[in-house]
Design a protein around this motif. Structure first.
Motif, PDB file in Angstrom:
ATOM      1  N   THR A 253     -13.266  35.458   1.327  1.00 31.22           N
ATOM      2  CA  THR A 253     -13.447  34.188   0.628  1.00 31.22           C
ATOM      3  C   THR A 253     -14.818  33.601   0.879  1.00 31.22           C
ATOM      4  OG1 THR A 253     -11.075  33.753   0.814  1.00 31.22           O
ATOM      5  CG2 THR A 253     -12.484  31.883   0.288  1.00 31.22           C
TER       6      THR A 253
ATOM      7  N   ARG B 150     -11.047  26.162  -0.083  1.00 29.50           N
ATOM      8  CA  ARG B 150     -10.119  26.017  -1.209  1.00 29.50           C
ATOM      9  C   ARG B 150     -10.361  24.758  -2.033  1.00 29.50           C
ATOM     10  NH1 ARG B 150      -6.090  29.678  -1.262  1.00 29.50           N
ATOM     11  NH2 ARG B 150      -5.705  30.873   0.631  1.00 29.50           N
TER      12      ARG B 150
ATOM     13  N   TYR C  62      -8.192  22.040  -6.245  1.00 34.91           N
ATOM     14  CA  TYR C  62      -7.574  22.747  -5.114  1.00 34.91           C
ATOM     15  C   TYR C  62      -7.155  24.121  -5.606  1.00 34.91           C
ATOM     16  CZ  TYR C  62      -4.472  24.099  -1.347  1.00 34.91           C
ATOM     17  OH  TYR C  62      -3.886  24.792  -0.306  1.00 34.91           O
ATOM     18  N   HIS C  63      -7.615  25.156  -4.924  1.00 37.06           N
ATOM     19  CA  HIS C  63      -7.398  26.535  -5.353  1.00 37.06           C
ATOM     20  C   HIS C  63      -6.287  27.159  -4.519  1.00 37.06           C
ATOM     21  CE1 HIS C  63     -11.273  26.645  -7.720  1.00 37.06           C
ATOM     22  NE2 HIS C  63     -11.412  25.559  -6.987  1.00 37.06           N
TER      23      HIS C  63
ATOM     24  N   ARG D 256      -7.341  32.459  -4.289  1.00 35.02           N
ATOM     25  CA  ARG D 256      -8.744  32.729  -4.589  1.00 35.02           C
ATOM     26  C   ARG D 256      -9.181  34.032  -3.943  1.00 35.02           C
ATOM     27  NH1 ARG D 256     -13.787  30.063  -1.981  1.00 35.02           N
ATOM     28  NH2 ARG D 256     -15.453  30.598  -3.444  1.00 35.02           N
TER      29      ARG D 256
END
Length: 226
Positions: free
Chosen positions: A39, A77, A124-125, A128
């Motif tokens: 990430t 995120r 807000y993810h 990912r």
């Protein structure tokens, strides 16, 4: 002798369980670390173009929605984004008049509502990765709108007016041009090709202080990460 064997078996089983639990814990930690590292290596900025359709609730008319959006991550995120958008919705009150010779005249009353808006959102993810991205965005907006939709329409027929065709009488009690603030919420999902080209879908709900609602919305997204 029997109890000694049972004790040895229990001890061996307990030892095996501890090894398995340690292995599972080790794998989970490494998996989370790998995801975290992956990430952190992802692009943190994107520029995208959205195009789709939405229904304007104040007149229940379908229309086109366009937007250019810039997004930047400030946590793993969490992201913020700014969008410049435009909408155009149109409809008509259908009125077809047929003459005695069969010729048809379209005397429908047509109207249009269009607007431009500046939107700021926090995203807000949920998920990912290098290829997939999905989550929710919530934000506020400032909107300028121009509308030719009348507040009240009355149609008078020839029997009442003596004219050969029906007549529309429009009444306007609200201003043609308005400024408003509002809120927006969106669900989104996208797929990225080679960590660069974004292809996705966005759906959402929009409200403003002018009493306009744009729902449902469905837009396609194409953009680029960098």
């Amino acid at each position: 002798m029997y109890s000694e064997l049972v004790y040895k078996d229990q001890f061996a089983f307990s030892k095996t369980m501890k090894k398995n639990l340690f292995l599972v814990f080790f794998l989970i930690c490494n998996f989370q670390q790998a995801i975290s590292q992956s990430t952190r290596l992802l692009p943190t900025k994107s520029l995208s173009f959205n195009i789709g359709r939405g229904r304007l609730g104040s007149g229940d008319i379908q229309g086109l929605m366009l937007g250019v959006e810039y997004e930047k991550f400030f946590q793993k995120r969490l992201s913020w984004s700014a969008e410049l958008g435009m909408t155009i919705h149109d409809g008509s009150d259908l009125l077809l008049v047929t003459e005695a010779n069969g010729e048809v005249h379209d005397l429908s009353y047509r109207y249009t509502t269009s607007g431009a808006q500046l939107v700021g959102k926090i995203g807000y993810h949920f998920f990912r990765t290098k290829s997939w991205d999905a989550g929710i965005r919530i934000g506020g907006l400032f909107r300028y709108q121009s509308s030719s939709v009348p507040d009240d329409v009355t149609m008078l027929f020839p029997i009442a007016t003596g004219l050969p065709v029906p007549v529309f009488i429009n009444e306007n009690t609200s201003p043609q041009r308005t400024y408003s603030v509002g809120g927006i919420s969106q669900l989104f999902a996208s797929y990225t090709i080679k960590q660069k080209i974004i292809l996705g879908l966005v759906t959402g709900l929009q409200l403003d202080t002018n009493g306009d609602t744009i729902f449902p919305q469905l837009a396609f997204t194409i953009g680029r990460r960098f």
